[in-house]
Design a protein around this motif. Structure first.
Motif, PDB file in Angstrom:
ATOM      1  N   GLY A  52       0.666  -1.217  -0.130  1.00 30.04           N
ATOM      2  CA  GLY A  52       0.263  -0.145  -0.118  1.00 30.04           C
ATOM      3  C   GLY A  52       0.926   1.360   0.025  1.00 30.04           C
ATOM      4  N   ALA A  53       2.080   1.035  -0.654  1.00 30.06           N
ATOM      5  CA  ALA A  53       2.970   2.481  -0.158  1.00 30.06           C
ATOM      6  C   ALA A  53       2.626   3.322  -1.448  1.00 30.06           C
ATOM      7  N   GLY A  54       1.448   3.156  -2.607  1.00 24.36           N
ATOM      8  CA  GLY A  54       1.307   3.339  -3.582  1.00 24.36           C
ATOM      9  C   GLY A  54       1.088   3.463  -5.017  1.00 24.36           C
ATOM     10  N   LEU A  55       1.027   3.676  -5.768  1.00 23.73           N
ATOM     11  CA  LEU A  55       1.527   3.159  -7.229  1.00 23.73           C
ATOM     12  C   LEU A  55       2.623   3.071  -7.804  1.00 23.73           C
ATOM     13  N   ALA A  56       2.847   2.381  -8.937  1.00 22.17           N
ATOM     14  CA  ALA A  56       3.703   2.676  -9.910  1.00 22.17           C
ATOM     15  C   ALA A  56       3.595   1.908 -10.827  1.00 22.17           C
ATOM     16  N   ILE A  57       4.947   2.720 -12.129  1.00 19.48           N
ATOM     17  CA  ILE A  57       4.442   1.931 -13.471  1.00 19.48           C
ATOM     18  C   ILE A  57       5.568   0.870 -13.469  1.00 19.48           C
ATOM     19  N   MET A  58       4.838  -0.927 -14.082  1.00 11.60           N
ATOM     20  CA  MET A  58       5.469  -1.517 -14.355  1.00 11.60           C
ATOM     21  C   MET A  58       5.372  -2.391 -15.737  1.00 11.60           C
ATOM     22  N   PRO A  59       6.470  -2.675 -16.113  1.00 12.69           N
ATOM     23  CA  PRO A  59       6.880  -3.309 -17.372  1.00 12.69           C
ATOM     24  C   PRO A  59       5.665  -4.914 -17.461  1.00 12.69           C
ATOM     25  N   ALA A  60       5.186  -4.862 -18.642  1.00 13.16           N
ATOM     26  CA  ALA A  60       4.096  -5.790 -18.633  1.00 13.16           C
ATOM     27  C   ALA A  60       4.443  -7.205 -18.606  1.00 13.16           C
TER      28      ALA A  60
END
Length: 295
Positions: free
Chosen positions: A233-241
């Motif tokens: 729950g620290a935050g959203l992130a962008i991650m490779p699919a």
């Protein structure tokens, strides 16, 4: 001294006349004389002299012709050694990759190509081309629409295009939607990569599309760590699919209004591809990346 000129001197010793040398080497007698004159300019004493109408070697010329045999033999041996190195399919190949590609592809790569020597290099985008001086093959990444790699410095060999999605905890209300917009996610706290690293540009695009700055709370480059923090729950992130280790606690969703992705390429110096072992490893990398990773 030019090895070709030394060869002419040796041939003159063995064949006895300029005309005979010219016939043997399929060049004109004047060309032989001109090249011998060029060799003479690099010597401190005369190498040839006239004996009637013939050009013969002086004592110094005979000594240099004898030494030329050793020089030409060594050069031939060196040429054969280079050829053997280039043709050896099992000579060691050094490969560097950023973390998520290394985690996804290295295990299968070392199984298929035992000659490979792997290293992780998680660097800023601008630093990837420089790694080609230290490694045979460099697996690099850049977000779509970013400047291309410098073609005057490296040869670029595309592997795959990988979508980049937004990562959120399984229990997040956002996880119930199959597709999100930049406005949906812009107000959340974020976990980003460090500044200057390739996928960070996607967050800049999200902020621009939403018309508001993002609240970046944490900066972590390792996606497995990022996934654990997202799950907590620290935050959203962008991650490779494609090159992300699946985490059942995390959901990935694409952005409907902001298709994001990155190019994953191999960077190398052009001469490196003359080696059979490098081409074999490159072929294995292409197969592994296009099949989705380990088999």
């Amino acid at each position: 001294m030019d090895p070709h000129h030394l060869r002419l001197l040796r041939e003159l010793r063995d064949r006895g006349s300029v005309a005979a040398v010219a016939r043997a080497l399929h060049i004109t007698p004047s060309a032989v004389s001109q090249q011998l004159n060029t060799l003479q300019r690099s010597a401190r004493v005369p190498l040839t002299e006239r004996a009637g109408r013939r050009l013969v070697l002086t004592a110094a010329g005979r000594a240099l012709a004898a030494a030329a045999v050793d020089v030409l033999t060594a050069l031939d041996r060196a040429d054969r050694a280079v050829g053997a190195h280039l043709d050896d399919p099992l000579s060691p190949v050094t490969v560097a990759a950023f973390h998520s590609a290394a985690l996804t592809w290295f295990p299968e790569l070392i199984r298929r190509a035992p000659q490979v020597r792997c290293a992780d290099e998680d660097v800023a985008r601008a630093d990837f081309p420089g790694l080609a001086g230290d490694y045979d093959l460099v697996i690099a990444h850049r977000v779509a629409h970013s400047p291309p790699w410098p073609a005057d410095r490296v040869t670029v060999l595309p592997l795959i295009y990988e979508p980049i999605h937004v990562a959120m905890p399984v229990g997040s209300p956002l996880a119930d939607r199959q597709r999100l917009t930049a406005a949906d996610v812009a107000g959340q706290p974020w976990i980003s990569v460090h500044e200057g690293f390739p996928v960070g540009g996607v967050l800049t695009a999200i902020a621009a599309a939403a018309g508001r700055p993002l609240d970046i709370v944490h900066r972590v480059n390792e996606f497995t760590v990022t996934a654990a923090m997202v799950a907590a729950g620290a935050g959203l992130a962008i991650m490779p699919a494609l090159t992300t280790v699946p985490d059942p606690r995390v959901v990935l969703r694409p952005l409907a209004d902001l298709p994001a992705g990155r190019h994953i390429d191999v960077l190398t110096r052009p001469e490196t591809l003359h080696r059979a072992s490098v081409r074999a490893v490159l072929g294995a990398l292409r197969e592994i990346s296009r099949s989705g990773g380990a088999s």
